[in-house]
Design a protein around this motif. Structure first.
Motif, short mmCIF file in Angstrom:
data_model
loop_
_atom_site.label_atom_id
_atom_site.label_comp_id
_atom_site.label_asym_id
_atom_site.label_seq_id
_atom_site.Cartn_x
_atom_site.Cartn_y
_atom_site.Cartn_z
N ALA A 41 74.33 99.18 23.34
CA ALA A 41 73.85 98.45 22.16
C ALA A 41 75.22 97.57 21.77
O ALA A 41 74.12 96.04 22.06
CB ALA A 41 74.42 99.50 21.02
N VAL A 86 73.62 92.85 22.62
CA VAL A 86 74.11 92.39 21.47
C VAL A 86 74.92 91.29 22.13
O VAL A 86 74.38 89.95 21.54
CB VAL A 86 74.90 92.69 19.81
CG1 VAL A 86 75.32 92.42 19.33
CG2 VAL A 86 74.07 93.71 19.59
N ARG A 108 73.27 88.88 24.66
CA ARG A 108 72.26 88.07 23.76
C ARG A 108 72.65 86.51 22.89
O ARG A 108 72.42 85.85 23.23
CB ARG A 108 71.51 88.87 22.84
CG ARG A 108 70.05 87.88 22.40
CD ARG A 108 69.48 88.59 21.41
NE ARG A 108 70.28 88.31 20.35
CZ ARG A 108 70.02 89.58 19.38
NH1 ARG A 108 69.25 90.55 19.07
NH2 ARG A 108 70.24 89.27 18.26
N VAL A 144 70.56 81.78 12.80
CA VAL A 144 71.36 83.18 12.28
C VAL A 144 69.95 83.25 10.49
O VAL A 144 70.29 84.10 10.38
CB VAL A 144 72.21 82.41 11.55
CG1 VAL A 144 73.32 83.05 10.07
CG2 VAL A 144 73.95 82.77 11.99
N ARG A 151 67.15 85.01 12.53
CA ARG A 151 67.45 86.12 13.26
C ARG A 151 67.92 86.65 11.40
O ARG A 151 67.21 88.46 11.24
CB ARG A 151 69.34 86.72 13.28
CG ARG A 151 68.49 85.61 15.23
CD ARG A 151 68.84 87.61 15.27
NE ARG A 151 68.30 87.35 17.27
CZ ARG A 151 67.73 88.27 17.50
NH1 ARG A 151 67.02 89.44 16.49
NH2 ARG A 151 67.52 88.07 18.31
N SER A 152 68.04 86.28 10.56
CA SER A 152 68.21 87.24 9.07
C SER A 152 67.15 86.93 8.12
O SER A 152 66.89 87.83 7.47
CB SER A 152 69.97 86.89 8.89
OG SER A 152 70.78 86.41 9.43
N ALA A 161 65.83 90.60 6.91
CA ALA A 161 66.54 91.37 5.87
C ALA A 161 66.44 90.52 4.73
O ALA A 161 66.44 90.87 3.27
CB ALA A 161 67.61 91.49 6.60
N LEU A 162 67.12 89.39 4.25
CA LEU A 162 66.77 88.58 3.09
C LEU A 162 65.46 88.46 2.17
O LEU A 162 65.72 88.94 1.09
CB LEU A 162 67.11 86.76 3.93
CG LEU A 162 68.69 86.85 3.90
CD1 LEU A 162 68.59 85.22 4.54
CD2 LEU A 162 69.46 86.86 3.01
N LEU A 183 65.80 91.70 0.89
CA LEU A 183 66.88 92.01 -0.17
C LEU A 183 66.19 91.07 -1.64
O LEU A 183 66.69 91.02 -2.76
CB LEU A 183 68.20 91.19 0.29
CG LEU A 183 68.71 92.55 1.10
CD1 LEU A 183 70.63 90.97 1.55
CD2 LEU A 183 69.09 93.10 0.24
N ALA A 235 64.43 90.49 22.17
CA ALA A 235 65.89 91.00 22.22
C ALA A 235 65.97 92.06 21.73
O ALA A 235 67.00 91.50 20.92
CB ALA A 235 66.15 90.03 22.91
N THR A 246 67.66 95.78 19.89
CA THR A 246 68.54 96.47 20.82
C THR A 246 67.97 97.78 20.92
O THR A 246 68.07 98.06 21.71
CB THR A 246 69.57 96.42 19.97
OG1 THR A 246 70.45 94.52 20.04
CG2 THR A 246 71.01 96.89 20.95
N ASP A 247 67.57 97.69 20.01
CA ASP A 247 66.20 99.35 20.18
C ASP A 247 65.33 99.22 21.22
O ASP A 247 65.79 100.72 21.45
CB ASP A 247 65.78 99.47 19.02
CG ASP A 247 66.54 99.88 17.97
OD1 ASP A 247 67.78 99.75 17.64
OD2 ASP A 247 66.09 100.92 16.44
N ALA A 292 71.23 92.35 5.72
CA ALA A 292 70.93 90.90 5.98
C ALA A 292 72.37 89.93 6.59
O ALA A 292 71.47 88.91 6.74
CB ALA A 292 71.09 90.46 4.26
N LEU A 321 72.16 89.80 11.08
CA LEU A 321 71.29 88.94 12.74
C LEU A 321 70.35 90.38 12.81
O LEU A 321 69.99 89.64 14.17
CB LEU A 321 71.81 88.55 13.42
CG LEU A 321 73.42 87.39 12.88
CD1 LEU A 321 73.62 86.68 13.92
CD2 LEU A 321 72.72 86.21 12.18
N GLU A 351 70.88 93.15 13.91
CA GLU A 351 71.03 94.34 14.85
C GLU A 351 71.70 95.83 14.30
O GLU A 351 72.95 96.16 14.76
CB GLU A 351 72.43 93.47 15.65
CG GLU A 351 71.71 92.38 16.77
CD GLU A 351 71.50 92.97 17.82
OE1 GLU A 351 71.16 94.12 17.93
OE2 GLU A 351 70.50 92.16 18.71
N THR A 400 71.07 98.43 15.07
CA THR A 400 71.91 99.90 15.51
C THR A 400 73.29 99.54 16.07
O THR A 400 73.84 100.38 15.95
CB THR A 400 70.93 99.63 17.22
OG1 THR A 400 69.41 99.68 16.32
CG2 THR A 400 71.08 100.96 17.91
#
Lengths: 256, 235
Positions: A53, A57, A60, A169, A172-173, A176-177, A180, A214, A216-217, B52, B55, B57, B59
């Motif tokens: 992991a 990270v 990358r 950024v 990538r986020s 999740a945003l 939220l 890419a 990580t899991d 949030a 990025l 990641e 894990t």
């Protein structure tokens, strides 16, 4: 014309190789491996998972930073030293120049991705690393395109770097945003959370879905399959022409 | 790139540079080294908030947080740790990476070493709550929780409750036979021979025991239990 494009691409790659980019890659690899060994000494169980992991990270992220810096500083130098004007004074279209630059930085991206992924072959199954590497190559090509757009439109190194990192950024986020945003509590003034959520959804439409890239899991839990690459390849096929068109649009509008 | 010889550097600068370096080294040497766990542990932010900003990641962040938590309390006495807050961190770490085992292992094997039964129970109860969400991966920690409940807490009913959960849930998951049979032997330890015999017979009739050696051993055990039950009834 293909020869001219290849010549621009080759000299772009050569310029980067001669500016000791590969030394930087070697240093990054060394630091990443030392960090992974350090983590293995700390973790009581799941040592391999921790190392993988961390490497995934770090490598990358490093590749993204290295590529953005290479493209933005290289192109900014091209603009300030009037090399672009010199090239365009020859019998060469702006589109061909951009294609050559994109190709050159694309080769650099593939080279950097391939080198940085080297340690991962020792930590994860080959199939998983192959899928991850292919996905990383697509991600780096997107970063190259994004950096070209930013530097050609903003023309300033610091501003262009900030724009590249902000877009990266955010892309990538974004997933999740959005989650939220959907979970925002509805107060008396019910319009604002809904408006914010809709705004996030709207921004997400314009950004590449980098959270598919890419992952990580894949390296840690070996969950990648051929299907994992479908959204990655589709997104790359759609977004790279979009970025190229945006960069070309800006280049055509530029008055020298 | 050609460089001028170092003698070209002004003399004052040649002396100032090493002096400044020496000042930095002295300053660093005099400063106290960073101490882990010096401030009390704050509650963990929710996993959704961390997702949030990581990025994508999740894990890697989960693993880094686990190492930070481990390093943080490494120097502090566990007795001084706020286990309520510790639990929020373990929960966040597990939520970020539900396939990871580390936080459950830490709860079962590290944080239950504290000589305080209420804190031990807090950790065991958390494992009990988290176990049904992924029994195939988390059963070792549930087994460990049952062992801690029996041997460290001396609470046989609690150990039975935990082992019963493993047995109840194990049908659909690849959990080893010995873990599934644990509650039978705990029932025996609790003196409930009749209950143990009923549970063992149910297990044999369920057809989940396929290994002939294991089956013969369990049938022998069932026979012994029945003999003991008959003896107890006779006396």
């Amino acid at each position: 014309m293909a020869e001219k494009i290849h010549a621009i691409a080759w000299y772009t790659l050569l310029e980067n190789l001669r500016s000791r980019t590969l030394y930087g890659v070697a240093l990054l690899l060394l630091l990443a491996l030392c960090g992974a060994q350090f983590l293995s000494a700390l973790a009581i169980i799941e040592t391999r998972e921790f190392q993988t992991a961390f490497l995934g990270v770090l490598l990358r992220g490093s590749a993204v930073v290295l590529l953005s810096l290479a493209v933005v500083t290289g192109m900014a130098r091209e603009l300030t030293e009037k090399r672009l004007e010199l090239v365009l004074a020859c019998a060469l279209g702006r589109g061909h120049y951009l294609a050559g630059k994109f190709l050159g930085y694309g080769w650099l991206a593939l080279l950097v991705a391939g080198l940085l992924a080297l340690p991962l072959w020792f930590y994860a199954p080959s199939l998983q690393v192959s899928i991850w590497l292919l996905s990383l190559c697509c991600e780096l090509l997107l970063v190259v395109g994004l950096a070209l757009v930013c530097v050609l439109s903003l023309g300033h190194t610091v501003m262009a770097m900030l724009a590249v990192f902000a877009c990266y950024v955010l892309a990538r986020s974004m997933h999740a945003l959005q989650l939220l945003g959907q979970a925002l509590p509805a107060d008396g003034d019910a319009a604002s959370p809904a408006l914010l959520s809709s705004l996030l959804d709207l921004i997400a439409f314009f950004l590449p879905g980098l959270d598919y890239f890419a992952v990580t899991d894949w390296l840690v839990y070996h969950t990648a399959g051929a299907a994992s690459l479908t959204p990655v390849l589709l997104q790359t096929l759609i977004y790279i022409p979009l970025l190229a068109a945006a960069a070309l649009f800006d280049l055509h509008r530029r008055n020298f | 790139m050609q460089q001028r010889p170092w003698r070209q550097v002004p003399a004052w600068l040649r002396w100032t540079l090493p002096l400044l370096l020496l000042a930095q080294l002295t300053w660093h040497g005099l400063a106290s080294s960073p101490a882990a766990g010096s401030a009390p542990l704050a509650s963990a932010p929710p996993a959704a908030g961390l997702r949030a900003v990581d990025l994508g990641e999740h894990t890697a962040l989960s693993k880094l947080l686990m190492l930070w938590l481990q390093a943080r309390d490494g120097n502090a006495a566990w007795g001084a740790l706020d286990y309520g807050r510790l639990l929020t961190w373990l929960q966040t770490i597990l939520d970020l990476d539900p396939r990871a085992q580390y936080s459950l292992m830490a709860a079962a094997r590290i944080y239950t070493f504290v000589p305080d039964s209420s804190r031990q129970r807090l950790m065991l109860d958390w494992i009990y709550q988290e176990f049904p969400r992924d029994p195939a991966r988390r059963w070792p920690w549930m087994v460990h929780a049952a062992i801690v409940a029996k041997h460290r807490l001396g609470d046989l009913p609690l150990a039975l409750k935990y082992s019963q959960t493993i047995s109840d849930i194990s049908g659909k998951w690849a959990i080893p036979g010995w873990a599934r049979q644990m509650h039978i032997f705990l029932l025996q330890d609790a003196g409930d021979n009749a209950g143990a015999a009923v549970a063992l017979r149910a297990l044999l009739e369920s057809g989940t025991v396929s290994n002939p050696v294991e089956k013969r051993f369990l049938e022998d055990e069932l026979g012994k239990m029945r003999e003991r039950n008959t003896g107890d009834a006779g006396s």
